[in-house]
Design an enzyme around this catalytic site. Structure first.
Site, PDB file in Angstrom:
ATOM      1  N   LYS A 177      46.160  33.754  87.070  1.00 48.21           N
ATOM      2  CA  LYS A 177      46.673  32.933  86.114  1.00 48.21           C
ATOM      3  C   LYS A 177      46.608  33.373  84.790  1.00 48.21           C
ATOM      4  O   LYS A 177      45.914  33.862  84.387  1.00 48.21           O
ATOM      5  CB  LYS A 177      45.801  31.584  86.138  1.00 48.21           C
ATOM      6  N   LYS A 233      45.938  39.235  70.788  1.00 48.99           N
ATOM      7  CA  LYS A 233      46.943  39.885  69.967  1.00 48.99           C
ATOM      8  C   LYS A 233      48.304  39.323  69.863  1.00 48.99           C
ATOM      9  O   LYS A 233      48.921  39.037  68.787  1.00 48.99           O
ATOM     10  CB  LYS A 233      47.183  41.521  70.427  1.00 48.99           C
ATOM     11  N   ARG A 239      57.079  42.264  73.775  1.00 46.54           N
ATOM     12  CA  ARG A 239      57.625  42.711  75.125  1.00 46.54           C
ATOM     13  C   ARG A 239      57.643  41.564  76.111  1.00 46.54           C
ATOM     14  O   ARG A 239      57.215  40.341  75.795  1.00 46.54           O
ATOM     15  CB  ARG A 239      56.343  43.464  75.721  1.00 46.54           C
ATOM     16  N   TRP A 252      45.748  30.202  67.415  1.00 50.47           N
ATOM     17  CA  TRP A 252      45.741  29.462  68.647  1.00 50.47           C
ATOM     18  C   TRP A 252      45.586  27.973  68.339  1.00 50.47           C
ATOM     19  O   TRP A 252      46.495  27.172  68.968  1.00 50.47           O
ATOM     20  CB  TRP A 252      44.536  29.798  69.418  1.00 50.47           C
ATOM     21  N   THR A 276      48.984  36.024  70.507  1.00 45.42           N
ATOM     22  CA  THR A 276      48.748  34.825  69.942  1.00 45.42           C
ATOM     23  C   THR A 276      48.928  35.201  68.302  1.00 45.42           C
ATOM     24  O   THR A 276      49.420  34.437  67.481  1.00 45.42           O
ATOM     25  CB  THR A 276      47.491  34.017  69.991  1.00 45.42           C
ATOM     26  N   ALA A 304      51.438  50.120  79.082  1.00 43.29           N
ATOM     27  CA  ALA A 304      50.994  50.889  77.981  1.00 43.29           C
ATOM     28  C   ALA A 304      50.145  52.029  78.437  1.00 43.29           C
ATOM     29  O   ALA A 304      49.393  52.688  77.585  1.00 43.29           O
ATOM     30  CB  ALA A 304      49.974  49.819  77.225  1.00 43.29           C
ATOM     31  N   PHE A 321      47.869  46.949  74.453  1.00 42.50           N
ATOM     32  CA  PHE A 321      46.376  47.218  74.642  1.00 42.50           C
ATOM     33  C   PHE A 321      45.871  47.709  73.328  1.00 42.50           C
ATOM     34  O   PHE A 321      46.193  47.076  72.392  1.00 42.50           O
ATOM     35  CB  PHE A 321      45.979  48.487  75.797  1.00 42.50           C
ATOM     36  N   PHE A 343      37.311  32.197  66.721  1.00 41.23           N
ATOM     37  CA  PHE A 343      36.854  31.331  67.810  1.00 41.23           C
ATOM     38  C   PHE A 343      35.899  30.212  67.296  1.00 41.23           C
ATOM     39  O   PHE A 343      35.291  30.548  66.149  1.00 41.23           O
ATOM     40  CB  PHE A 343      36.205  31.948  68.951  1.00 41.23           C
TER      41      PHE A 343
END
Lengths: 553, 553
Positions: free
Chosen positions: A103, A69, A92, A407, A71, A271, A299, A379
């Site tokens: 990570k 989201k 945020r 991305w 990105t 959230a 979320f 993707f």
């Protein structure tokens, strides 16, 4: 393929003063924190010659497959600017604790990132540290109060104000404090939350100026007397001291995307336990100065967007002009029962089944009357058949689907989405409120659960029932409700994916957040202090003599 | 009469970039935090054409009467610059917690102040918050380690690494953490210190660069195994993550005095439990760029100056060229038994008696071989007879006395002191070390107690005796010793004022601070987490819609 941090490190940032200048801010309007970060001085500047359009980016329920989201949000901002629609992103600010656990950062990804990413994901401009200090100063003042005269008769067993840290520290979830003897305080059970889950974070994000923040701090209920009467911060006289600690944290932060789109990052409330949106001031700052403001909520749309529209919107005084629901083929298939390892394959039956999740979000958002589009975060493993199935499905609901390749391509991969968003935001629309403030908390909860989550019924525990009666007595009924439930499902059971029907939604307990200005309704056990895993990310981080960090993201 | 904050508010500050330019730093050498604060980038710049003289300001034992060491320090810096001796001040950064407990800042006073004082006394550039985060991230990692495989067999009862907060919170002094069941950690007794008392603060202040800091973090002993073997951070592999959190905090901060003297404020370790000096990097940064660097050490010369000369000097690689011992007539009379309420009167008998305190500090410092002067921080109630008595007394010890009127007149009130300091710093001198590192900790403690404090003997508790044996076994004997005792007396009893003789000095316990690089020897119960008083300063603070704060100082 480069990692996010490698891509970010290769970026050439513009001086933040130049980014500020682009949106009409002089050096006197900002306070620089290094060359690439700045705080915006209050009161916020406004340019009346702008369009002031607001676009909200939300998503389907999150899954381990990843939705992207943030990105898509960043890519959309870059794309709008590429199309010469002057745009500012509002988002945020990340919590630092989780960075050392798992990570991963929270500033977009690939070529759709906000920079300087290391700074933003670590101490940034100190907002979360200021919140931690303010929260814990209040806790110390309250504990000091009860060991002194305690004129109001605060019951040590009924103090609900907890301490916080921006660290994933499970050992602090449940603690006993005040041990060691007479001069060391009053022993009592309490605990620590992560700072992002604190009421002060929610307050910071819903305050319209410094005095509004002070009033909200004054309204915080810290606990109850032995007679079960609520005690507020203003009764104790601590609201000015706490506000002093937040006087800089309340100012929104300006940074930029890799493509130099001005980005205002400010406030990051959970959230689930809170409302999950960046600060009202950040959104306001962006809207004041831009034709298009693109922002997000936490979320899925059931949690974040619902709270944006039912909680934040009431303070912001502005309804989004358009909405984007982000989904991925992978996540929809996961929702339809596909295994994580199988998501690289075409899974048409699972996709078809999982689309029920997307469809319910679409219908929920359509119900508010805001024009919307579905963005498929692309993707390489997505097949034409999969895309077509989603397009056909959405067309039947009257919604367009746009492929976003944020991305890999940044703003260039999001131009179609930007065009669709501009078109939608110019459409006439009429906003339909989900509930009115004069409804009782029970009615509000029932409305959200049945109309947004798809529940058949709502059950209240005995404790919650008793609280509903008490809150009526205390005069707290006119507040909006902030439901704390799992983000993974429409239900209160994280394993119920897709779009479950016929279920009963269980309310376990209510928590008054009078400073934030909402009543939290707990559905299930909410994690408000994360823990570290078996091998925390911290173990694999390195820093060398040049300050170069590896393993952070 | 104006208050400190009113005087500070009336000041016209120069942009920090201009202050930096004055000492030869370009915009690339600094990172601005707002218009009036900056961090100095590492590695530090050096100008070889400077004199690099170092002046250490210390004082008699502190009393409730107030000594004004920081005020004299700031006035001295301003005066030296007025006399065209290019000077930079290096001083400690204040802890925020106490600001909300007892009114009062730590940035000088009157017309000898460092600004922006509100910022410096509150969040400043976030150094203490970074230390808090780093400290508590390490604590969370350690607690997570023991609830996982715990391959090294760390004993939960023998973990000595505590959590910290920059809040005065007595209720956190003694806590039990890890409660709540199997998934919430291992229950154990522990506690919180104030951040300034943390080993990480001491480490930050003694590190010469980022990699030195990392090595020191790696050497921290977090606890012991079930077999009582010490366990270090590097054995756990956490030193890089902790260093990452301190990568900006390690950079010294540049601000200015009311008179625009460049002032480097960085690091503020406690002067009892730790060594009480600003960072080595701050002193180094100032020395690199100035003819004269004036700096301070905490509390009286018995604690602060001794630790400067025995601990910090060894890392800094530089002995002060001159020293100033600050005293007030009032404080000397208090030391001689005068009542607090009577200090506005002339009290010659008490002054005569109390001068023993000053004299012991003078003799102690003369023993190191550094040229020194006594500065009397002037109060309007001082009489000529009182001043003359001090002058005659000091002349007999071969030391000049100079009246400093830094509070009321700033640098103009400190010109005589500046001239004396310049004269002293040009004198040839030979430094005499108090102890060598190859002495045992016991020998080092005995040397300090007998030669500096004036003790007749030193007693060690059974626990301390056992620890001395253990430390020999662990190979920790070659570290300097940091004695933690009351600041109010040469002895370990805070009520023994003046210059007590014939007493036995009691060592209760030793604490290894291998990261900082010293062994703490506890003489008495040290307060490492302050509490709030009956009416905390926080209650009387206000902030208005313009952000104007009252009651902070």
């Amino acid at each position: 393929m480069l990692t996010d941090i490698e891509i970010a490190d290769q970026a050439t940032m513009e001086p933040i003063a130049k980014i500020a200048e682009k949106i009409g801010l002089s050096e006197d309007d900002i306070e620089q924190y290094g060359k690439y970060k700045a705080k915006l001085n209050l009161p916020l500047k406004k340019n009346d010659n702008k369009k002031h359009k607001l676009v909200l980016v939300t998503s389907i329920n999150p899954t381990p497959a990843g939705e992207g989201k943030s990105t898509v949000l960043v890519g959309l901002g870059d794309a709008l600017n590429k199309l010469n629609h002057q745009t500012i992103i509002a988002m945020r600010e990340p919590s630092m604790g989780p960075v050392f656990g798992i990570k991963g950062g929270a500033t977009g990804g690939g070529y759709s990132q906000v920079v300087p990413m290391e700074d933003i994901n670590l101490h940034f401009t100190g907002d979360l540290h200021a919140l931690t200090s303010a929260n814990n100063t209040l806790a110390a003042l309250v504990d000091n109060y009860i060991m002194r005269d305690n004129e109001l008769g605060l019951d040590p067993r009924r103090i609900i104000w907890k301490r916080v840290e921006d660290v994933n520290d499970r050992a602090l979830r449940n603690v006993v404090t005040g041990l060691g003897g007479v001069m060391q305080g009053i022993p009592r059970e309490t605990g620590f939350d992560i700072t992002a889950a604190s009421e002060l974070m929610a307050i910071l994000c819903l305050s319209t100026d410094l005095m509004d923040l002070k009033r909200r701090v004054g309204r915080i209920v810290v606990g109850y007397t032995h007679d079960k009467v609520p005690v507020t911060v203003s009764q104790l006289g601590f609201e000015d001291a706490i506000t002093i600690l937040l006087k800089d944290a309340i100012k929104p932060n300006l940074v930029q995307t890799l493509d130099h789109t001005p980005t205002i990052i400010h406030g990051g409330p959970f959230a689930n336990i809170a409302h999950g949106c960046n600060s009202v001031l950040a959104t306001q700052a962006a809207m004041n100065l831009a034709d298009y403001t693109v922002t997000e909520s936490g979320f899925g749309a059931d949690l974040g967007a619902e709270k944006f529209l039912d909680i934040k919107r009431r303070v912001l005084g502005k309804t989004p002009d358009a909405m984007v629901i982000v989904a991925t083929v992978r996540a929809l298939e996961y929702n339809g029962g596909a295994e994580l390892a199988a998501l690289k394959n075409e899974n048409l039956p699972e996709l078809k089944k999982g689309m029920a999740n997307l469809n319910r979000h679409i219908k929920n958002m359509q119900r508010f009357g805001i024009p919307l589009v579905v963005a498929i975060n692309h993707f390489v493993t997505d097949t034409d058949a999969e895309i077509k199935m989603i397009e056909d499905n959405c067309r039947a609901l009257g919604v367009n689907v746009v492929i976003a390749d944020a991305w890999a391509k940044g703003g260039d991969g999001t131009l179609d989405l930007a065009k669709e968003v501009v078109k939608l935001a110019d459409q006439p629309s009429e906003f339909h409120e989900l509930y009115t403030l004069d409804q009782t908390p029970e009615e509000k909860i029932r409305t959200i659960a049945t109309q947004v989550y798809g529940a058949k019924d709502v059950s209240f525990s005995n404790k919650a029932k008793k609280q509903l009666r008490q809150f009526t007595e205390f005069g707290w009924n006119d507040l909006p409700v902030c439901i704390a439930k799992t983000q993974y499902s429409f239900t209160d059971d994280k394993n119920q994916l897709g779009a479950p029907e016929g279920f009963t939604f269980h309310i376990r307990e209510l928590v008054p957040k009078l400073g934030a200005g909402f009543i939290v309704a707990l559905a299930g056990n909410m994690m408000t202090m994360p823990g570290l895993g078996k091998t925390p990310a911290a173990v694999n981080m390195t820093i060398d003599e040049n300050g170069t960090i590896k393993g952070l993201f």
